[in-house]
Write an enzyme that holds these catalytic residues in place. Sequence first.
Site, mmCIF file in Angstrom:
data_model
loop_
_atom_site.group_PDB
_atom_site.id
_atom_site.type_symbol
_atom_site.label_atom_id
_atom_site.label_comp_id
_atom_site.label_asym_id
_atom_site.label_seq_id
_atom_site.Cartn_x
_atom_site.Cartn_y
_atom_site.Cartn_z
ATOM 1 N N CYS A 61 5.028 17.915 5.550
ATOM 2 C CA CYS A 61 3.922 17.135 4.777
ATOM 3 C C CYS A 61 4.147 15.662 5.616
ATOM 4 O O CYS A 61 5.113 15.163 6.284
ATOM 5 C CB CYS A 61 3.802 17.256 3.607
ATOM 6 S SG CYS A 61 4.832 16.361 2.594
ATOM 7 N N TRP A 62 2.973 14.740 5.307
ATOM 8 C CA TRP A 62 3.210 13.680 5.435
ATOM 9 C C TRP A 62 4.395 12.666 5.493
ATOM 10 O O TRP A 62 5.135 12.036 6.318
ATOM 11 C CB TRP A 62 1.816 12.867 5.040
ATOM 12 C CG TRP A 62 1.436 11.439 5.878
ATOM 13 C CD1 TRP A 62 1.569 10.275 5.128
ATOM 14 C CD2 TRP A 62 1.285 11.277 7.303
ATOM 15 N NE1 TRP A 62 1.380 9.255 6.344
ATOM 16 C CE2 TRP A 62 1.054 9.768 7.513
ATOM 17 C CE3 TRP A 62 1.076 12.139 8.281
ATOM 18 C CZ2 TRP A 62 0.855 9.406 8.732
ATOM 19 C CZ3 TRP A 62 0.820 11.416 9.524
ATOM 20 C CH2 TRP A 62 0.655 10.178 9.610
#
Length: 142
Positions: A61-62
């Site tokens: 994820c980010w």
Amino acid sequence: MAADERTGVAEAVVDELRRRGHERRVHGALGDGERDDWAWASEAAARDVAAGAAEQAVVCCWTGTGASIAANKVPGIRAALCGDAETARGARKWNDANVLALSLRSTSQAELEEILDAWFEGRPSAEDDDVANVKHLDEIGP
């Protein structure tokens, strides 16, 4: 393999795993018809490992933090957020980590290759204290 978006190294991870000869199951934004939010995508990949359908998983994820938290909620999963090869090597050796979490924001292509090298070359330690620590994780309550 799970990612909540097709950015950063998300598709590069899939390509690297293919290049290295690993069979891949993709979840989230990388799959078709699945919810792509980080919690759902990472859970799906972690459940593959917990069910024995996969030996290991890579979740992204980010920042990598949410993906690792979601994966670690699945019983039997030991996800490690790794930003460099030495952390990946240690996670495999001392923690017997079975899910690699990566940041889509901060992992470069060069770091990705180094991290994957260390991850897949790594083996769990057979030292008594290391084995005892990993075993104790299963004893820690919900």
